[in-house]
Design a protein around this motif. Structure first.
Motif, PDB file in Angstrom:
ATOM      1  N   MET A  82      53.271  -0.290  67.861  1.00 49.86           N
ATOM      2  CA  MET A  82      53.575  -0.461  66.455  1.00 49.86           C
ATOM      3  C   MET A  82      52.326  -0.845  65.659  1.00 49.86           C
ATOM      4  O   MET A  82      52.198  -0.493  64.502  1.00 49.86           O
ATOM      5  N   SER A  83      51.363  -1.535  66.263  1.00 47.72           N
ATOM      6  CA  SER A  83      50.179  -1.957  65.526  1.00 47.72           C
ATOM      7  C   SER A  83      49.300  -0.790  65.107  1.00 47.72           C
ATOM      8  O   SER A  83      48.559  -0.898  64.138  1.00 47.72           O
ATOM      9  N   LEU A  84      49.368   0.332  65.817  1.00 50.19           N
ATOM     10  CA  LEU A  84      48.596   1.506  65.416  1.00 50.19           C
ATOM     11  C   LEU A  84      48.969   1.903  63.994  1.00 50.19           C
ATOM     12  O   LEU A  84      48.104   2.221  63.180  1.00 50.19           O
ATOM     13  N   ARG A  85      50.236   1.850  63.698  1.00 51.95           N
ATOM     14  CA  ARG A  85      50.719   2.181  62.355  1.00 51.95           C
ATOM     15  C   ARG A  85      50.012   1.330  61.305  1.00 51.95           C
ATOM     16  O   ARG A  85      49.539   1.830  60.287  1.00 51.95           O
ATOM     17  N   TYR A  86      49.898   0.046  61.566  1.00 47.48           N
ATOM     18  CA  TYR A  86      49.301  -0.845  60.583  1.00 47.48           C
ATOM     19  C   TYR A  86      47.784  -0.751  60.566  1.00 47.48           C
ATOM     20  O   TYR A  86      47.165  -0.912  59.508  1.00 47.48           O
ATOM     21  N   ALA A  87      47.191  -0.470  61.691  1.00 48.24           N
ATOM     22  CA  ALA A  87      45.746  -0.240  61.716  1.00 48.24           C
ATOM     23  C   ALA A  87      45.415   0.981  60.859  1.00 48.24           C
ATOM     24  O   ALA A  87      44.465   0.960  60.062  1.00 48.24           O
ATOM     25  N   LEU A  88      46.194   2.052  60.998  1.00 41.60           N
ATOM     26  CA  LEU A  88      45.964   3.255  60.193  1.00 41.60           C
ATOM     27  C   LEU A  88      46.197   2.977  58.711  1.00 41.60           C
ATOM     28  O   LEU A  88      45.404   3.397  57.858  1.00 41.60           O
ATOM     29  N   LEU A  89      47.268   2.257  58.391  1.00 39.39           N
ATOM     30  CA  LEU A  89      47.515   1.916  56.993  1.00 39.39           C
ATOM     31  C   LEU A  89      46.360   1.085  56.429  1.00 39.39           C
ATOM     32  O   LEU A  89      45.933   1.295  55.286  1.00 39.39           O
ATOM     33  N   GLY A  90      45.856   0.154  57.212  1.00 42.26           N
ATOM     34  CA  GLY A  90      44.729  -0.670  56.756  1.00 42.26           C
ATOM     35  C   GLY A  90      43.488   0.157  56.489  1.00 42.26           C
ATOM     36  O   GLY A  90      42.784  -0.051  55.494  1.00 42.26           O
ATOM     37  N   LEU A 131      43.473   3.359  55.783  1.00 40.81           N
ATOM     38  CA  LEU A 131      43.766   4.195  54.612  1.00 40.81           C
ATOM     39  C   LEU A 131      43.747   3.377  53.318  1.00 40.81           C
ATOM     40  O   LEU A 131      43.496   3.926  52.245  1.00 40.81           O
ATOM     41  N   ALA A 132      44.013   2.077  53.410  1.00 42.18           N
ATOM     42  CA  ALA A 132      43.949   1.223  52.219  1.00 42.18           C
ATOM     43  C   ALA A 132      42.511   1.126  51.715  1.00 42.18           C
ATOM     44  O   ALA A 132      42.284   0.926  50.516  1.00 42.18           O
ATOM     45  N   GLU A 133      41.545   1.271  52.622  1.00 41.63           N
ATOM     46  CA  GLU A 133      40.137   1.245  52.217  1.00 41.63           C
ATOM     47  C   GLU A 133      39.769   2.506  51.452  1.00 41.63           C
ATOM     48  O   GLU A 133      39.081   2.448  50.439  1.00 41.63           O
ATOM     49  N   GLU A 134      40.219   3.672  51.986  1.00 34.33           N
ATOM     50  CA  GLU A 134      39.935   4.952  51.350  1.00 34.33           C
ATOM     51  C   GLU A 134      40.735   6.053  52.042  1.00 34.33           C
ATOM     52  O   GLU A 134      41.051   5.929  53.226  1.00 34.33           O
ATOM     53  N   PRO A 135      41.053   7.128  51.322  1.00 30.58           N
ATOM     54  CA  PRO A 135      41.723   8.258  51.963  1.00 30.58           C
ATOM     55  C   PRO A 135      40.853   8.812  53.087  1.00 30.58           C
ATOM     56  O   PRO A 135      39.623   8.749  53.026  1.00 30.58           O
ATOM     57  N   THR A 147      43.758  15.309  54.509  1.00 26.30           N
ATOM     58  CA  THR A 147      43.295  13.982  54.110  1.00 26.30           C
ATOM     59  C   THR A 147      44.511  13.200  53.645  1.00 26.30           C
ATOM     60  O   THR A 147      45.294  13.682  52.817  1.00 26.30           O
ATOM     61  N   TYR A 148      44.664  12.003  54.195  1.00 27.95           N
ATOM     62  CA  TYR A 148      45.811  11.148  53.899  1.00 27.95           C
ATOM     63  C   TYR A 148      45.367   9.975  53.025  1.00 27.95           C
ATOM     64  O   TYR A 148      44.243   9.498  53.132  1.00 27.95           O
ATOM     65  N   ALA A 149      46.280   9.512  52.205  1.00 30.04           N
ATOM     66  CA  ALA A 149      46.068   8.309  51.404  1.00 30.04           C
ATOM     67  C   ALA A 149      47.299   7.425  51.555  1.00 30.04           C
ATOM     68  O   ALA A 149      48.420   7.921  51.739  1.00 30.04           O
ATOM     69  N   GLY A 181      53.421   2.209  51.262  1.00 29.77           N
ATOM     70  CA  GLY A 181      52.583   1.883  52.421  1.00 29.77           C
ATOM     71  C   GLY A 181      51.815   0.590  52.211  1.00 29.77           C
ATOM     72  O   GLY A 181      51.708  -0.232  53.119  1.00 29.77           O
ATOM     73  N   ARG A 182      51.287   0.394  51.014  1.00 34.82           N
ATOM     74  CA  ARG A 182      50.568  -0.864  50.715  1.00 34.82           C
ATOM     75  C   ARG A 182      51.509  -2.060  50.817  1.00 34.82           C
ATOM     76  O   ARG A 182      51.148  -3.105  51.349  1.00 34.82           O
ATOM     77  N   ALA A 183      52.715  -1.891  50.318  1.00 33.52           N
ATOM     78  CA  ALA A 183      53.691  -2.989  50.381  1.00 33.52           C
ATOM     79  C   ALA A 183      54.054  -3.293  51.842  1.00 33.52           C
ATOM     80  O   ALA A 183      54.161  -4.463  52.227  1.00 33.52           O
ATOM     81  N   GLU A 184      54.233  -2.259  52.649  1.00 31.92           N
ATOM     82  CA  GLU A 184      54.565  -2.456  54.063  1.00 31.92           C
ATOM     83  C   GLU A 184      53.396  -3.093  54.811  1.00 31.92           C
ATOM     84  O   GLU A 184      53.585  -3.976  55.645  1.00 31.92           O
ATOM     85  N   LEU A 185      52.177  -2.653  54.519  1.00 34.48           N
ATOM     86  CA  LEU A 185      50.986  -3.259  55.135  1.00 34.48           C
ATOM     87  C   LEU A 185      50.889  -4.735  54.766  1.00 34.48           C
ATOM     88  O   LEU A 185      50.659  -5.590  55.631  1.00 34.48           O
ATOM     89  N   ARG A 186      51.114  -5.050  53.505  1.00 37.01           N
ATOM     90  CA  ARG A 186      51.066  -6.446  53.045  1.00 37.01           C
ATOM     91  C   ARG A 186      52.119  -7.281  53.770  1.00 37.01           C
ATOM     92  O   ARG A 186      51.848  -8.373  54.241  1.00 37.01           O
ATOM     93  N   ARG A 187      53.337  -6.730  53.879  1.00 42.32           N
ATOM     94  CA  ARG A 187      54.411  -7.451  54.565  1.00 42.32           C
ATOM     95  C   ARG A 187      54.003  -7.752  56.001  1.00 42.32           C
ATOM     96  O   ARG A 187      54.169  -8.860  56.488  1.00 42.32           O
ATOM     97  N   TRP A 188      53.431  -6.757  56.687  1.00 46.59           N
ATOM     98  CA  TRP A 188      53.065  -6.926  58.094  1.00 46.59           C
ATOM     99  C   TRP A 188      51.920  -7.929  58.258  1.00 46.59           C
ATOM    100  O   TRP A 188      51.954  -8.773  59.149  1.00 46.59           O
TER     101      TRP A 188
END
Length: 171
Positions: A1-9, A11-15, A66-68, A73-80
């Protein structure tokens, strides 16, 4: 499950594309926090997009996407990130090896500990120089928190290895 959040993090830096993300994992995360292979990253990016946490913002040659991160996603990353996980799962192959030092004869354990002491000292010095250079360049302190944790980890690991050698030699 942490892979999901690592990727979101990331992507939060840049697409980024899956290839770009794999390179970031290799350069920035693999040694210190998390390892992910291309075969894991691409399916997870598809799941993130299907779940509305990321979106394809550009398609290029040979199917390059290219993903953004999305607002969801930002809200879910923040929650996690803010979730106080009281029982985190740690997977640290290096620490496992140190835990299994007792399976070695004394001379092999001594060799491993000397190698650990030297390697952790060198890594501490490398990280400390990088942190100092980044700080001098005006990067925000919060951007350096993880690097500082890494430097302190290697400093403690170096001190621990010297302590363990001293105790091994005193037996």
């Amino acid at each position: 499950m942490s892979l999901r959040y690592a990727l979101l993090g990331l992507l939060a830096e840049e697409p980024a594309s899956g290839y770009d993300l794999a390179r970031k994992f290799e350069r920035n995360l693999r040694r210190y926090a998390w390892h992910a292979q291309h075969s894991q990253i691409y399916p997870e990016l598809n799941r993130l997009a299907a779940d509305g946490l990321a979106a394809v913002v550009e398609e290029g040659p040979r199917g390059r996407r290219t993903y953004a991160i999305t607002d969801t996603g930002r809200a879910e990353l923040r929650r996690w990130v803010l979730d106080p996980n009281d029982d985190p799962v740690v997977r640290n192959e290096h620490t496992l090896r140190l835990f299994l030092l007792s399976t070695l004869d004394v001379e092999d354990a001594r060799k491993m500990l000397r190698h650990q002491a030297e390697g952790s000292r060198l890594e501490y010095e490398r990280l400390r120089a990088a942190i100092d250079a980044a700080g001098a360049s005006g990067r925000a302190p919060v951007e350096l928190f993880a690097s500082e944790l890494g430097a302190r980890y290697f400093q403690v690991l170096h001190e621990w290895a010297l302590w363990a050698l001293d105790h091994l030699d005193s037996e």
